[in-house]
Scaffold this motif. Structure first.
Motif, PDB file in Angstrom:
ATOM      1  N   ASP A 129       1.940  57.780  38.193  1.00  0.00           N
ATOM      2  CA  ASP A 129       2.001  59.172  38.664  1.00  0.00           C
ATOM      3  C   ASP A 129       1.104  59.421  39.875  1.00  0.00           C
ATOM      4  OD1 ASP A 129      -0.600  59.240  37.672  1.00  0.00           O
ATOM      5  OD2 ASP A 129      -0.207  60.808  36.199  1.00  0.00           O
ATOM      6  N   GLY A 130       0.406  58.371  40.363  1.00  0.00           N
ATOM      7  CA  GLY A 130      -0.446  58.497  41.533  1.00  0.00           C
ATOM      8  C   GLY A 130      -1.894  58.812  41.234  1.00  0.00           C
ATOM      9  N   SER A 131      -2.226  59.061  39.992  1.00  0.00           N
ATOM     10  CA  SER A 131      -3.630  59.356  39.673  1.00  0.00           C
ATOM     11  C   SER A 131      -4.457  58.069  39.769  1.00  0.00           C
ATOM     12  CB  SER A 131      -3.754  59.999  38.287  1.00  0.00           C
ATOM     13  OG  SER A 131      -3.258  59.132  37.292  1.00  0.00           O
ATOM     14  N   PRO A 132      -5.665  58.178  40.334  1.00  0.00           N
ATOM     15  CA  PRO A 132      -6.482  56.997  40.602  1.00  0.00           C
ATOM     16  C   PRO A 132      -6.961  56.283  39.344  1.00  0.00           C
ATOM     17  CG  PRO A 132      -7.333  58.930  41.761  1.00  0.00           C
ATOM     18  CD  PRO A 132      -6.272  59.407  40.831  1.00  0.00           C
ATOM     19  N   ILE A 133      -7.031  54.963  39.440  1.00  0.00           N
ATOM     20  CA  ILE A 133      -7.633  54.126  38.399  1.00  0.00           C
ATOM     21  C   ILE A 133      -8.988  53.636  38.908  1.00  0.00           C
ATOM     22  CG2 ILE A 133      -7.455  52.008  37.042  1.00  0.00           C
ATOM     23  CD1 ILE A 133      -4.382  52.284  37.293  1.00  0.00           C
ATOM     24  N   GLU A 134      -8.961  52.882  40.026  1.00  0.00           N
ATOM     25  CA  GLU A 134     -10.189  52.378  40.638  1.00  0.00           C
ATOM     26  C   GLU A 134      -9.903  51.860  42.040  1.00  0.00           C
ATOM     27  OE1 GLU A 134     -11.818  48.930  38.672  1.00  0.00           O
ATOM     28  OE2 GLU A 134      -9.911  47.895  38.695  1.00  0.00           O
ATOM     29  N   ARG A 135     -10.956  51.728  42.825  1.00  0.00           N
ATOM     30  CA  ARG A 135     -10.863  51.135  44.162  1.00  0.00           C
ATOM     31  C   ARG A 135     -11.094  49.633  44.047  1.00  0.00           C
ATOM     32  NH1 ARG A 135     -10.350  54.192  48.475  1.00  0.00           N
ATOM     33  NH2 ARG A 135     -10.782  56.398  48.328  1.00  0.00           N
ATOM     34  N   SER A 136     -10.615  48.909  45.043  1.00  0.00           N
ATOM     35  CA  SER A 136     -10.848  47.469  45.065  1.00  0.00           C
ATOM     36  C   SER A 136     -12.339  47.202  45.218  1.00  0.00           C
ATOM     37  CB  SER A 136     -10.064  46.808  46.187  1.00  0.00           C
ATOM     38  OG  SER A 136     -10.370  47.408  47.427  1.00  0.00           O
ATOM     39  N   LYS A 137     -12.740  46.060  44.751  1.00  0.00           N
ATOM     40  CA  LYS A 137     -14.149  45.659  44.839  1.00  0.00           C
ATOM     41  C   LYS A 137     -14.437  45.180  46.258  1.00  0.00           C
ATOM     42  CE  LYS A 137     -14.644  45.610  40.158  1.00  0.00           C
ATOM     43  NZ  LYS A 137     -13.649  46.567  39.825  1.00  0.00           N
ATOM     44  N   LYS A 138     -15.611  45.486  46.764  1.00  0.00           N
ATOM     45  CA  LYS A 138     -16.034  45.027  48.096  1.00  0.00           C
ATOM     46  C   LYS A 138     -16.119  43.503  48.089  1.00  0.00           C
ATOM     47  CE  LYS A 138     -17.221  48.974  50.138  1.00  0.00           C
ATOM     48  NZ  LYS A 138     -16.251  49.585  50.970  1.00  0.00           N
ATOM     49  N   LEU A 139     -15.607  42.899  49.142  1.00  0.00           N
ATOM     50  CA  LEU A 139     -15.708  41.453  49.294  1.00  0.00           C
ATOM     51  C   LEU A 139     -17.031  41.114  49.949  1.00  0.00           C
ATOM     52  CD1 LEU A 139     -12.134  40.597  50.580  1.00  0.00           C
ATOM     53  CD2 LEU A 139     -13.047  40.262  48.292  1.00  0.00           C
ATOM     54  N   ARG A 140     -17.773  40.257  49.330  1.00  0.00           N
ATOM     55  CA  ARG A 140     -19.056  39.837  49.897  1.00  0.00           C
ATOM     56  C   ARG A 140     -18.854  38.451  50.529  1.00  0.00           C
ATOM     57  NH1 ARG A 140     -21.751  44.200  49.139  1.00  0.00           N
ATOM     58  NH2 ARG A 140     -22.103  44.984  47.068  1.00  0.00           N
ATOM     59  N   GLY A 141     -19.346  38.318  51.744  1.00  0.00           N
ATOM     60  CA  GLY A 141     -19.256  37.024  52.411  1.00  0.00           C
ATOM     61  C   GLY A 141     -17.825  36.613  52.723  1.00  0.00           C
TER      62      GLY A 141
END
Length: 146
Positions: A129-141
């Motif tokens: 339905d478009g409601s947020p779950i989570e953002r992607s994790k930041k890539l380190r290095g």
């Protein structure tokens, strides 16, 4: 980067689609709603058997549409890139959407850093339905070569 008459590079977005009618309208609207003025949107229907052709007919005046026999996602994206005229190219899957200002943010980043050749955005995972779950994790290095 080749610029248009208004000094803005043309951005070509290729959307391959196969039986994604449930999501396609939202995908297209996310491109049409961008604040960046020079976007070429090419949607290639890869032989869908659902309502995809009907939905694309509704947008025929606002984007480039093509229908073909099923070839698969990668050949369809490559075909779209061959047709594209932009100096910046990308693809957007037909069950994904762009957040507001995504294209203008990417273009600004590329223009301010001529040594950069590729950018990608973070992902916002959502429920159907478009409601947020989570953002992607930041890539380190992050290392592009790897």
């Amino acid at each position: 980067m080749q610029d248009t008459a208004m000094n803005e590079p043309l951005v070509s977005i290729v959307t391959p689609t196969y039986n994604q009618a449930a999501y396609l309208r939202e995908t297209i609207e996310s491109v049409l709603g961008q604040d960046y003025p020079h976007i070429e949107h090419i949607v290639i229907d890869d032989g869908s058997t659902d309502d995809t052709p009907r939905i694309l007919a509704e947008y025929a005046e606002r984007l480039q549409c093509e229908r073909q026999a099923n070839m698969g996602q990668t050949p369809t994206i490559n075909k779209g890139w061959q047709k594209s005229k932009g100096s910046i190219i990308t693809w957007l899957n037909s069950d994904d959407t762009l957040l507001p200002s995504a294209i203008s943010t990417a273009v600004e980043y590329l223009r301010s850093r001529p040594d950069v050749a590729i950018v990608f955005g973070d992902t916002l995972f959502t429920h159907p339905d478009g409601s947020p779950i989570e953002r992607s994790k930041k890539l380190r290095g992050f290392d592009y070569e790897k």
